[in-house]
Design a protein around this motif. Sequence first.
Motif, PDB file in Angstrom:
ATOM      1  N   MET A  44      12.983   0.163  18.131  1.00 35.08           N
ATOM      2  CA  MET A  44      12.205  -0.043  19.226  1.00 35.08           C
ATOM      3  C   MET A  44      12.665  -1.316  19.805  1.00 35.08           C
ATOM      4  O   MET A  44      12.444  -1.756  20.867  1.00 35.08           O
ATOM      5  N   ALA A  45      12.732  -2.503  18.789  1.00 32.55           N
ATOM      6  CA  ALA A  45      12.996  -3.942  19.024  1.00 32.55           C
ATOM      7  C   ALA A  45      14.131  -4.040  19.904  1.00 32.55           C
ATOM      8  O   ALA A  45      14.290  -4.771  20.824  1.00 32.55           O
ATOM      9  N   LEU A  46      15.173  -3.193  19.659  1.00 28.18           N
ATOM     10  CA  LEU A  46      16.378  -3.374  20.086  1.00 28.18           C
ATOM     11  C   LEU A  46      16.089  -3.008  21.833  1.00 28.18           C
ATOM     12  O   LEU A  46      16.947  -3.909  22.687  1.00 28.18           O
ATOM     13  N   VAL A  47      15.460  -2.303  22.025  1.00 33.39           N
ATOM     14  CA  VAL A  47      15.401  -1.823  23.358  1.00 33.39           C
ATOM     15  C   VAL A  47      14.553  -2.823  24.092  1.00 33.39           C
ATOM     16  O   VAL A  47      14.891  -3.022  25.306  1.00 33.39           O
ATOM     17  N   VAL A  48      13.575  -3.339  23.744  1.00 33.51           N
ATOM     18  CA  VAL A  48      12.701  -4.270  24.094  1.00 33.51           C
ATOM     19  C   VAL A  48      13.610  -5.369  24.259  1.00 33.51           C
ATOM     20  O   VAL A  48      13.228  -6.318  25.217  1.00 33.51           O
ATOM     21  N   LEU A  49      14.206  -5.999  23.362  1.00 35.13           N
ATOM     22  CA  LEU A  49      15.095  -7.173  23.515  1.00 35.13           C
ATOM     23  C   LEU A  49      16.069  -7.199  24.812  1.00 35.13           C
ATOM     24  O   LEU A  49      16.573  -8.042  25.280  1.00 35.13           O
ATOM     25  N   ARG A  50      16.685  -5.696  24.970  1.00 33.59           N
ATOM     26  CA  ARG A  50      17.574  -5.453  25.834  1.00 33.59           C
ATOM     27  C   ARG A  50      16.713  -5.682  27.268  1.00 33.59           C
ATOM     28  O   ARG A  50      17.337  -6.360  28.204  1.00 33.59           O
ATOM     29  N   PHE A  51      15.484  -5.285  27.571  1.00 32.88           N
ATOM     30  CA  PHE A  51      14.779  -5.530  28.791  1.00 32.88           C
ATOM     31  C   PHE A  51      14.538  -6.930  28.934  1.00 32.88           C
ATOM     32  O   PHE A  51      14.685  -7.410  29.987  1.00 32.88           O
ATOM     33  N   ASN A  52      14.288  -7.721  27.903  1.00 34.78           N
ATOM     34  CA  ASN A  52      13.793  -9.163  28.029  1.00 34.78           C
ATOM     35  C   ASN A  52      15.028  -9.687  28.414  1.00 34.78           C
ATOM     36  O   ASN A  52      15.002 -10.735  29.225  1.00 34.78           O
ATOM     37  N   ARG A  53      16.075  -9.226  27.850  1.00 34.75           N
ATOM     38  CA  ARG A  53      17.247 -10.170  28.394  1.00 34.75           C
ATOM     39  C   ARG A  53      17.537 -10.018  29.999  1.00 34.75           C
ATOM     40  O   ARG A  53      17.885 -11.044  30.522  1.00 34.75           O
ATOM     41  N   LYS A  54      17.711  -8.952  30.323  1.00 38.32           N
ATOM     42  CA  LYS A  54      17.564  -8.576  31.630  1.00 38.32           C
ATOM     43  C   LYS A  54      16.656  -9.321  32.658  1.00 38.32           C
ATOM     44  O   LYS A  54      16.639  -9.845  33.661  1.00 38.32           O
ATOM     45  N   ALA A  55      15.246  -9.346  32.130  1.00 40.18           N
ATOM     46  CA  ALA A  55      14.261 -10.195  32.734  1.00 40.18           C
ATOM     47  C   ALA A  55      14.563 -11.754  32.830  1.00 40.18           C
ATOM     48  O   ALA A  55      14.481 -12.187  33.886  1.00 40.18           O
ATOM     49  N   GLN A  56      15.220 -12.140  31.872  1.00 39.27           N
ATOM     50  CA  GLN A  56      15.694 -13.510  31.554  1.00 39.27           C
ATOM     51  C   GLN A  56      16.746 -13.701  32.700  1.00 39.27           C
ATOM     52  O   GLN A  56      16.864 -14.749  33.415  1.00 39.27           O
ATOM     53  N   LEU A  76       0.829  -1.077  -0.018  1.00 45.38           N
ATOM     54  CA  LEU A  76      -0.066   0.007  -0.089  1.00 45.38           C
ATOM     55  C   LEU A  76       0.831   1.193   0.061  1.00 45.38           C
ATOM     56  O   LEU A  76       0.638   2.335  -0.502  1.00 45.38           O
ATOM     57  N   ALA A  77       2.083   1.281   0.812  1.00 45.85           N
ATOM     58  CA  ALA A  77       2.720   2.601   0.889  1.00 45.85           C
ATOM     59  C   ALA A  77       4.358   2.056   1.379  1.00 45.85           C
ATOM     60  O   ALA A  77       4.533   2.259   2.434  1.00 45.85           O
ATOM     61  N   TRP A  78       4.939   1.542   0.309  1.00 46.82           N
ATOM     62  CA  TRP A  78       6.415   1.103   0.571  1.00 46.82           C
ATOM     63  C   TRP A  78       7.058   2.114   1.234  1.00 46.82           C
ATOM     64  O   TRP A  78       7.931   1.742   2.089  1.00 46.82           O
ATOM     65  N   GLY A  79       7.187   3.386   1.066  1.00 45.06           N
ATOM     66  CA  GLY A  79       8.093   4.267   1.599  1.00 45.06           C
ATOM     67  C   GLY A  79       7.868   4.640   3.073  1.00 45.06           C
ATOM     68  O   GLY A  79       8.560   4.503   3.943  1.00 45.06           O
ATOM     69  N   GLU A  80       6.472   4.768   3.399  1.00 45.80           N
ATOM     70  CA  GLU A  80       6.086   4.810   4.925  1.00 45.80           C
ATOM     71  C   GLU A  80       6.262   3.479   5.515  1.00 45.80           C
ATOM     72  O   GLU A  80       6.692   3.607   6.779  1.00 45.80           O
ATOM     73  N   ALA A  81       6.130   2.462   4.909  1.00 45.07           N
ATOM     74  CA  ALA A  81       6.294   1.096   5.522  1.00 45.07           C
ATOM     75  C   ALA A  81       7.887   1.125   5.925  1.00 45.07           C
ATOM     76  O   ALA A  81       8.217   0.687   7.146  1.00 45.07           O
ATOM     77  N   LEU A  82       8.713   1.442   5.094  1.00 48.80           N
ATOM     78  CA  LEU A  82       9.928   1.424   5.514  1.00 48.80           C
ATOM     79  C   LEU A  82      10.357   2.199   6.514  1.00 48.80           C
ATOM     80  O   LEU A  82      11.418   1.790   7.326  1.00 48.80           O
ATOM     81  N   THR A  83       9.871   3.412   6.460  1.00 47.95           N
ATOM     82  CA  THR A  83      10.290   4.311   7.410  1.00 47.95           C
ATOM     83  C   THR A  83       9.701   3.738   8.936  1.00 47.95           C
ATOM     84  O   THR A  83      10.482   3.989  10.012  1.00 47.95           O
ATOM     85  N   GLY A  84       8.460   3.241   8.954  1.00 47.24           N
ATOM     86  CA  GLY A  84       7.883   2.314  10.006  1.00 47.24           C
ATOM     87  C   GLY A  84       8.841   1.504  10.347  1.00 47.24           C
ATOM     88  O   GLY A  84       8.740   1.140  11.701  1.00 47.24           O
ATOM     89  N   LEU A  85       9.131   0.536   9.529  1.00 44.64           N
ATOM     90  CA  LEU A  85      10.007  -0.705  10.002  1.00 44.64           C
ATOM     91  C   LEU A  85      11.307  -0.291  10.560  1.00 44.64           C
ATOM     92  O   LEU A  85      11.651  -0.835  11.630  1.00 44.64           O
ATOM     93  N   ALA A  86      11.956   0.967  10.056  1.00 45.62           N
ATOM     94  CA  ALA A  86      13.042   1.225  10.697  1.00 45.62           C
ATOM     95  C   ALA A  86      13.159   1.683  12.182  1.00 45.62           C
ATOM     96  O   ALA A  86      13.744   1.506  13.045  1.00 45.62           O
ATOM     97  N   GLY A  87      11.993   2.501  12.367  1.00 45.76           N
ATOM     98  CA  GLY A  87      11.589   2.880  13.714  1.00 45.76           C
ATOM     99  C   GLY A  87      11.090   1.576  14.689  1.00 45.76           C
ATOM    100  O   GLY A  87      11.886   1.548  15.734  1.00 45.76           O
ATOM    101  N   LEU A  88      10.495   0.688  14.057  1.00 46.39           N
ATOM    102  CA  LEU A  88      10.125  -0.519  15.015  1.00 46.39           C
ATOM    103  C   LEU A  88      11.484  -1.375  15.150  1.00 46.39           C
ATOM    104  O   LEU A  88      11.485  -1.995  16.237  1.00 46.39           O
ATOM    105  N   CYS A  89      12.488  -1.316  14.456  1.00 45.33           N
ATOM    106  CA  CYS A  89      13.574  -1.890  14.624  1.00 45.33           C
ATOM    107  C   CYS A  89      14.341  -1.548  15.792  1.00 45.33           C
ATOM    108  O   CYS A  89      15.000  -2.366  16.627  1.00 45.33           O
TER     109      CYS A  89
END
Length: 593
Positions: free
Chosen positions: A186-198, A171-184
């Motif tokens: 965010m995923a690094l931060v989430v992974l860091r917290f989850n590793r500490k939880a583990q 539907l919107a490849w440019g906006e999708a890539l922008t969003g995916l970059a931001g989500l990636c």
Amino acid sequence: MISLAAEKTTLRGIGLLLGRRGLLLFLVSACASILLSVIEYAIALFLVLFLFALGITSAAKLPSWLPFRPDTIPVIWIWSGMLGIAFLQCLATIASFQSKILLMGTVGTRLQMLLAYRMLRKESNHPMPFSEVDFLLSECFAKAAGFVFYFTQTLSFLIQVLLMTAGMIFLAWGEALTGLAGLCLMALVVLRFNRKAQQLSRKVPEAGASLHRIKTRVLRNWMLIKVLRIQDREYRGFLDASFQGFRHNSLAYLFANMSLAVLPVAGVLVLAAMVAANTLVFHTPTAAFVAFLYLFIRMQQRLANGANMMGDLFTARHQFNACLAMMDELTETERSQAFEPSSMFRIRHRQLPWPQPPPASRSASPEQAPAAPALVVRDVAFQWPKRDTPVFENLSFTIPAGTQFGIVGPNGCGKSTLLGCLLGIYQPTRGTIRIQDREATAYFAQHAGRMAYVGPEPYLIQGSIRENLLYGLSSDRGAAELWQALAAVRLDDFVRGLPGELDYPIAENGEGLSSGQKQRLTIARAFLREPTLLVMDEPATNVDESSEAAIREALRNLKGYCTAIVISHKPEFLRDVDHVMEMKPPKSAAHSS
């Protein structure tokens, strides 16, 4: 970092715990997840059609293969289509979550099947420690089943996210890539917290296991702890373990919840970045961008749920590993045997349809009943695994049929271990044991119903006097027979004085009865089996003189009716038996039996 080998072990363990039915449920869950993703596409499509029909937008970026034009679809059809999609989404959601609930129940049940086999069917020289069984049942099994649930749920979310991402790029490849970059990011931060939880969650099972060990020790040795005046030490240890478990569990979930809380904030920032990218750079048509935003918001919700599941996945991993360790104690063949009853399970059945044995006959002629057996022991030795010296060695003796054979010796000389070998529970390291010219295990496989055992600790169940007397019997007994057995151990007058007599309820392990009364009740239960082989291990331990005299009298009355083996550390208790063998610790070392 989790190694590839650890991941393979996890996948293997999940596969074993799921079984065929569990894998089928997982397949249903995956198909439902795919259907839910397709439904999200359909909702986005109908949203664009609805906007077009209302005249809010004059253009819609729709797939070119659609067999209709947007301006030819009546609004009522769009409403009807939306209602149908909503109904289908309801069914797919029920199928998705119910399959996962059934999957989690399947894993929990299969773990209990493994534990039951490990405790009762596996050939082993050691019972499982009570604290370990309690810890597995109360702490590990539920979380291990939850781990499998979170794992499969995470895979379902991953499927949905990948499919929805493909639609967003269409539907919107440019906006999708922008969003995916931001989500990636965010995923690094989430992974860091989850590793500490583990890392923190790894310490929770350790504290839990310590708590269960202390609890078991206190309940089994309460009087000794009071006498030794060490209750404060045990009290401090119990609370320390409790607080440590609370601390590590709370911090683990704190970091898991922090990973979850990051998502809404990051989602707003990513959404703003995509809107800016659309306005300043890509200029995607309004209808297509609205559909894109709908898919993105739905995907973000999936990611939030997935992050929550990931946090729970990390915090439950170590209990899951403890269950894998228990499972690995069984061979592949033993695991297959443990899981075999699952083929009989049906939800409509209240109980498994076990094959019914033929009814026990109590009117068999003397020729049909098994005779009192003779036992022949030749050059028998026994050594515990990982021990350097044997418990006993070079034992040879014969017990003639129908006689009473006493075994006496100090604590630690191996009396109870020898008894386990005679009963076919332990396998001797060397030598042979023959009962009626057969191996012990073969003999008891055929004649276990005519063998009786009385241990040093009187085992009673929560129930009535009658239920305790009948425990373990394959056929019922009339009241007259129960009174006869009680009279044989001089316990009938005492029971007649109780409210309800035979129906008088007693608590677990016979609280409210004296040690002698409890022991005599277990001996009466043994007599009801009409044994041809009677084994008594320290039957006069912790009983008063009156009870000891009653037990000795009952043994004298059994002479000639069965073969009896009586273990005692008191030679005077065995003065009425036919033969007495004295055991001594081996010269090399003395090990407790």
